[in-house]
Design a protein around this motif. Structure first.
Motif: not given
Length: 426
Positions: A89, A93, A98, A101, A104-109, A157-158
């Motif tokens: 990773y 990145t 990338l 990432r 700041k990841p693309l989504l919040q878990y 990544l997400l």
């Protein structure tokens, strides 16, 4: 005699510091581990087609899945330092586009997911190991490794490396839970910037960390039950009893392909039976003791107490094969790509299975296996008892409330010993 619960509580408050040392370079070992994994995958494609001479199946199934798990119970969460996903990773990145990432990841878990991704991935891993027709085939294992690697890197990544490794990566979750058995724990101080980052090594009573886990979500408890179900069904599915139950002559074994459907159902049924057995013991114990604590905390205590049992079964079940296959792994590593190399001088190593053919050595191995199961259950009962003490103050309630769990664990101990003694195929 059980380990007194008071001993756990004493060691929970008292620990001995062994030494402190500067923290290792961030992710350096993980990058090396990632590179090693990639080399193994390449060997899976271009190395010897015979699984005994290809390093990918031998290293992953023997040295890593079996031996590495043993090390975690002894020395703590080594995986946190050499996890190859972190290294891969970090390299990924570092590429343009990338780098953002990392911060700041693309989504919040989603918190409601809990350990659900880890459960799905661990089930897939266990299914591949126990039920898939050719888990030792180097090419198939290389394919599976790439798929898992891809899912893991996409998840990181997400949702970010910390969240995915905490809840999504099944191996990070598994090794972290096994490390709760270790008498060693490490803590870091400093931030590595203004203050020097150093790591301290502490020693505790083995199993003490099981009392410090806090309340797990239901998905975390389910993961622990699934880990126990996988190794339990692996042993059960090889017995003549299971073969007779599903209408198969063990002396004319039809092969894993024919049994994929029924064994998949058997694996799921084993998981369900374990959940029902432990859940029923908790509910019956609460009915007898009338504790003040919540049902959720009681279930967490029961689930956490399963960790020693799952490891005990892991050790007992895989020990004989590990003694032989670890030699195959060392031999295969000397010429990983079948190019005539002898990197570590073991290409012509004679693999000996004498330990499994001699009465005296087999007896010693069986005694170690039996001891692992019995000791694991003793620790499990002590941990369950210690958790129960937190919600009950009346001596009568403590005594009666623990009867169902104790009876159930004694029954599971007998089941484990029966698995060791039962005639088995394969």
């Amino acid at each position: 005699g059980l380990i007194p619960a008071a001993s756990f509580h004493f060691m929970e408050r008292n620990r001995l510091q062994l030494w402190r040392w500067p923290a290792w370079p961030a992710k350096g070992l993980s990058i090396l581990a990632g590179a090693f994994l990639l080399c193994l995958i390449v060997a899976g494609y271009i190395g010897d087609r015979a699984p005994l001479y290809n390093p990918l199946p031998q290293v992953l199934w023997s040295l890593w899945w079996v031996g590495f798990t043993f090390l975690h119970a002894m020395f703590g969460n080594i995986w946190a330092y050499i996890n190859p996903w972190l290294g891969l990773y970090s390299v990924l990145t570092a590429l343009p586009g990338l780098r953002a990432r990392r911060e700041k990841p693309l989504l919040q878990y989603p918190e409601r997911l809990g350990y659900a991704p880890a459960i799905v991935l661990f089930f897939a891993f266990a299914w591949f190991e126990l039920i898939y027709p050719a888990p030792m085939d180097p090419t198939n294992l290389a394919h599976a490794s790439i798929v898992y690697m891809g899912v893991t890197l996409i998840g990181m990544l997400l949702f970010g490396e910390d969240m995915w490794l905490r809840y999504g990566d099944s191996f990070s979750v598994f090794f972290r839970m096994v490390s709760w058995l270790s008498p060693f724990t490490s803590e870091s101080t400093g931030d590595g910037f203004g203050k020097e980052k150093r790591t301290g090594l502490w020693v505790l009573l083995p199993g003490t960390k099981l009392l410090k886990t806090g309340a797990l979500p239901l998905s975390g408890e389910a993961f622990i039950f699934l880990a126990l179900a996988s190794v339990s069904f692996d042993g059960l599915s090889r017995t003549f009893w299971w073969m007779g139950l599903i209408g198969v002559n063990p002396l004319e074994h039809p092969g894993r392909t024919v049994l994929m459907g029924v064994n998949t159902l058997g694996f799921i049924a084993t998981f369900a039976a374990i959940v029902i057995a432990f859940g029923s013991a908790v509910l019956l114990g609460r009915a007898l003791a009338k504790p003040t604590g919540s049902l959720h905390n009681a279930l967490t205590g029961a689930a956490v107490s399963i960790v020693p049992i799952a490891f005990g079964y892991h050790l007992a079940h895989y020990l004989p094969a590990f003694l032989v296959q670890s030699q195959d792994a060392v031999r295969a590593l000397s010429d990983p790509f079948s190019l005539g190399w002898d990197l570590i001088g073991t290409r012509d190593l004679h693999v000996s299975a004498a330990l499994l053919n001699n009465y005296d050595s087999v007896r010693v191995i069986w005694n170690i296996q039996a001891a692992a199961i019995v000791i694991a259950h003793v620790v499990a009962i002590s941990v369950a008892h210690s958790h129960a003490l937190r919600g009950v103050t009346n001596r009568r309630d403590i005594l009666f409330g623990q009867i169902p769990m104790t009876v159930m664990m004694i029954g599971y101990t007998l089941f484990g010993l029966w698995l060791l003694a039962a005639p088995a195929a394969g």
